[in-house]
Design an enzyme around this catalytic site. Structure first.
Site, PDB file in Angstrom:
ATOM      1  N   LYS A 175       0.856  -1.191   0.000  1.00  0.00           N
ATOM      2  CA  LYS A 175       0.000   0.000   0.000  1.00  0.00           C
ATOM      3  C   LYS A 175       0.887   1.234   0.000  1.00  0.00           C
ATOM      4  O   LYS A 175       1.646   1.453   0.938  1.00  0.00           O
ATOM      5  CB  LYS A 175      -0.911  -0.006   1.229  1.00  0.00           C
ATOM      6  CG  LYS A 175      -1.733   1.271   1.376  1.00  0.00           C
ATOM      7  CD  LYS A 175      -2.771   1.139   2.481  1.00  0.00           C
ATOM      8  CE  LYS A 175      -3.440   2.463   2.772  1.00  0.00           C
ATOM      9  NZ  LYS A 175      -4.468   2.367   3.812  1.00  0.00           N
ATOM     10  N   ARG A 185     -10.657   9.947   2.126  1.00  0.00           N
ATOM     11  CA  ARG A 185     -10.461  10.550   3.452  1.00  0.00           C
ATOM     12  C   ARG A 185     -11.589  11.514   3.776  1.00  0.00           C
ATOM     13  O   ARG A 185     -11.926  11.713   4.942  1.00  0.00           O
ATOM     14  CB  ARG A 185      -9.083  11.211   3.537  1.00  0.00           C
ATOM     15  CG  ARG A 185      -7.985  10.161   3.560  1.00  0.00           C
ATOM     16  CD  ARG A 185      -6.586  10.754   3.626  1.00  0.00           C
ATOM     17  NE  ARG A 185      -5.588   9.699   3.438  1.00  0.00           N
ATOM     18  CZ  ARG A 185      -4.290   9.921   3.301  1.00  0.00           C
ATOM     19  NH1 ARG A 185      -3.819  11.154   3.352  1.00  0.00           N
ATOM     20  NH2 ARG A 185      -3.456   8.903   3.125  1.00  0.00           N
ATOM     21  N   ARG A 197       1.349   9.954   6.170  1.00  0.00           N
ATOM     22  CA  ARG A 197       1.389   8.535   6.531  1.00  0.00           C
ATOM     23  C   ARG A 197       2.688   7.854   6.072  1.00  0.00           C
ATOM     24  O   ARG A 197       2.754   6.642   5.946  1.00  0.00           O
ATOM     25  CB  ARG A 197       0.195   7.805   5.912  1.00  0.00           C
ATOM     26  CG  ARG A 197      -1.185   8.349   6.304  1.00  0.00           C
ATOM     27  CD  ARG A 197      -2.209   7.231   6.325  1.00  0.00           C
ATOM     28  NE  ARG A 197      -3.600   7.640   6.214  1.00  0.00           N
ATOM     29  CZ  ARG A 197      -4.315   8.227   7.172  1.00  0.00           C
ATOM     30  NH1 ARG A 197      -3.751   8.542   8.312  1.00  0.00           N
ATOM     31  NH2 ARG A 197      -5.598   8.505   6.964  1.00  0.00           N
ATOM     32  N   LYS A 228      -2.390  -1.800  -3.630  1.00  0.00           N
ATOM     33  CA  LYS A 228      -3.158  -0.552  -3.603  1.00  0.00           C
ATOM     34  C   LYS A 228      -2.249   0.657  -3.694  1.00  0.00           C
ATOM     35  O   LYS A 228      -1.273   0.685  -2.967  1.00  0.00           O
ATOM     36  CB  LYS A 228      -3.957  -0.547  -2.293  1.00  0.00           C
ATOM     37  CG  LYS A 228      -4.605   0.760  -1.946  1.00  0.00           C
ATOM     38  CD  LYS A 228      -5.252   0.656  -0.591  1.00  0.00           C
ATOM     39  CE  LYS A 228      -5.770   2.044  -0.212  1.00  0.00           C
ATOM     40  NZ  LYS A 228      -6.126   2.142   1.168  1.00  0.00           N
ATOM     41  N   SER A 254     -10.081   5.559  -4.451  1.00  0.00           N
ATOM     42  CA  SER A 254     -11.012   6.679  -4.625  1.00  0.00           C
ATOM     43  C   SER A 254     -10.578   7.673  -5.699  1.00  0.00           C
ATOM     44  O   SER A 254     -11.397   8.108  -6.504  1.00  0.00           O
ATOM     45  CB  SER A 254     -11.233   7.387  -3.289  1.00  0.00           C
ATOM     46  OG  SER A 254     -10.013   7.827  -2.739  1.00  0.00           O
TER      47      SER A 254
HETATM   48  C1  PBG Z   1      -7.530   3.704   5.816  1.00  0.00           C
HETATM   49  C2  PBG Z   1      -7.776   3.470   4.366  1.00  0.00           C
HETATM   50  C3  PBG Z   1      -7.541   4.349   3.325  1.00  0.00           C
HETATM   51  C4  PBG Z   1      -8.023   3.723   2.171  1.00  0.00           C
HETATM   52  C5  PBG Z   1      -8.496   2.475   2.555  1.00  0.00           C
HETATM   53  N1  PBG Z   1      -8.323   2.328   3.918  1.00  0.00           N
HETATM   54  C6  PBG Z   1      -7.014   5.727   3.345  1.00  0.00           C
HETATM   55  C7  PBG Z   1      -5.628   5.966   3.792  1.00  0.00           C
HETATM   56  O1  PBG Z   1      -4.846   5.039   4.014  1.00  0.00           O
HETATM   57  O2  PBG Z   1      -5.285   7.140   3.953  1.00  0.00           O
HETATM   58  C8  PBG Z   1      -8.023   4.341   0.804  1.00  0.00           C
HETATM   59  C9  PBG Z   1      -9.089   3.855  -0.124  1.00  0.00           C
HETATM   60  C10 PBG Z   1      -9.406   4.772  -1.251  1.00  0.00           C
HETATM   61  O3  PBG Z   1      -8.760   5.821  -1.489  1.00  0.00           O
HETATM   62  O4  PBG Z   1     -10.351   4.432  -1.973  1.00  0.00           O
HETATM   63  N2  PBG Z   1      -6.287   3.279   6.268  1.00  0.00           N
HETATM   64 ZN    ZN Z   2      -5.942   4.118   8.307  1.00  0.00          ZN
END
Ligand code: PBG
Ligand code: ZN
Length: 305
Positions: A175, A185, A197, A228, A254
């Site tokens: 990820k 978010r 992050r 991802k 997203s």
């Molecule tokens: C939370 C999470 C995120 C997504 C899935 N779980 C956001 C992030 O890590 O900031 C992103 C999914 C998306 O953008 O569709 N940890």
């Molecule tokens: Zn998270």
């Protein structure tokens, strides 16, 4: 001569579940809403009729705190929704739950913060409780997206101890950090209030690092591996396929979804066709399954026919 297919069984539809009843559209994600318990069950019923058999639940809690206590509250919105869905649909529906603290911490990081840093082991202990709470509510699969080290082993052990050997783990194995999660978010109200992050999500410049972490997740007991953002990482989906025998899931995130929607609204591109082509390329790269906000639309509009 087509080598790749896309079928309803490959699609996982995300849901944002909130405590308030009703349905609240998410502005930056056209077609997607946060839904209360009743609306969620109703929507899942309609999705099941379309052939969408798997859902991934993200909680949008009312309560946030430094130690994210609400993340493992058995009366929280995610456990309540899981129980209601399994009661209504039984094994016709696969219920997966996101396991992460960012929507539950007051600062919006995916773990708890100590001395300005996200504390890995303290976070893992809380995440394991969260996974167990979802398992107790009836989840089929828990999906940790937090990116702490060692969390798969901890969740596996915690769930096994309590008799939930049959609950699977979909691990966000690779990820990347970056701008791809902006609309999400907003939807989950989980943007970090300070910093970013980078200390726990991966550097998009790195490929081998992600594969190495994925191999650790396999050793720790993951059942499915996630890549991802998916489109951004077609190379990694392919390379992961070559080093692992586990099923691979990609996340059509997203920004990948919303960018197509925005371009379509402006009349600059053919959103329907583009969305379908994106999903097909995720399959072609080696995804066995895809988390996508476009799942319902794909079936409603007959793209798969
Ligand atoms: C939370 C999470 C995120 C997504 C899935 N779980 C956001 C992030 O890590 O900031 C992103 C999914 C998306 O953008 O569709 N940890
Ligand atoms: Zn998270």
């Amino acid at each position: 001569m087509a080598e790749t297919d896309l079928r309803p069984r490959h699609l996982i539809q995300p849901y944002f579940v909130q405590t308030a009843e009703g349905s609240n559209p998410i502005e930056a994600m056209p077609g997607i809403a946060r839904t209360g318990l009743t609306a969620t069950v109703k929507q899942v019923e309609a999705d099941l009729k379309l052939g969408l058999k798997s859902v991934l639940l993200f909680g949008v809690p009312d309560e946030k705190s430094p130690l994210a206590e609400y993340s493992h509250d058995p009366h929280g919105i995610v456990p309540l929704t899981v129980t209601a869905l399994k009661k209504a649909f039984g094994n016709d529906l696969i219920v997966m739950t996101d396991v992460c603290l960012c929507a539950y911490t007051d600062h919006g990081h995916c773990g708890v913060v100590q001395d300005g840093y996200v504390a890995n082991d303290e976070s893992v202990a809380i995440l394991a409780e969260m996974a167990l709470t979802h398992a107790q509510a009836g989840a089929d699969i828990v999906a940790p997206s937090d990116m702490m080290d060692g969390r798969i082993a901890a969740m596996r052990a915690r769930m096994d101890d309590e008799g939930f050997q049959n609950v699977g783990i979909l691990s966000y194995a690779i990820k990347h950090n970056g701008a791809y999660y902006g609309p999400f978010r907003e939807a989950a109200d989980c943007a970090p209030k300070f910093g970013d992050r980078r200390s726990y999500q991966m550097d998009p410049r790195n490929a081998r690092e992600g594969l190495k972490d994925a191999l650790l997740d396999i050793e720790e007991g993951a059942d499915i591996l996630m890549v991802k953002p998916g489109l951004h990482n077609l190379d990694l989906i392919w390379r992961l396929r070559e080093v692992s025998l586990l099923p691979i899931c990609s996340y059509h995130v997203s920004s990948e979804y919303s960018a197509v929607k925005a371009g379509d609204r402006l009349g600059w591109l053919n959103g329907d066709q583009l969305m379908y082509e994106q999903l097909i390329s995720l399959r072609r790269a080696g995804s066995d399954m895809i988390v996508t906000y476009a799942g319902r639309e794909a079936l409603n509009k007959g793209w798969l026919k």
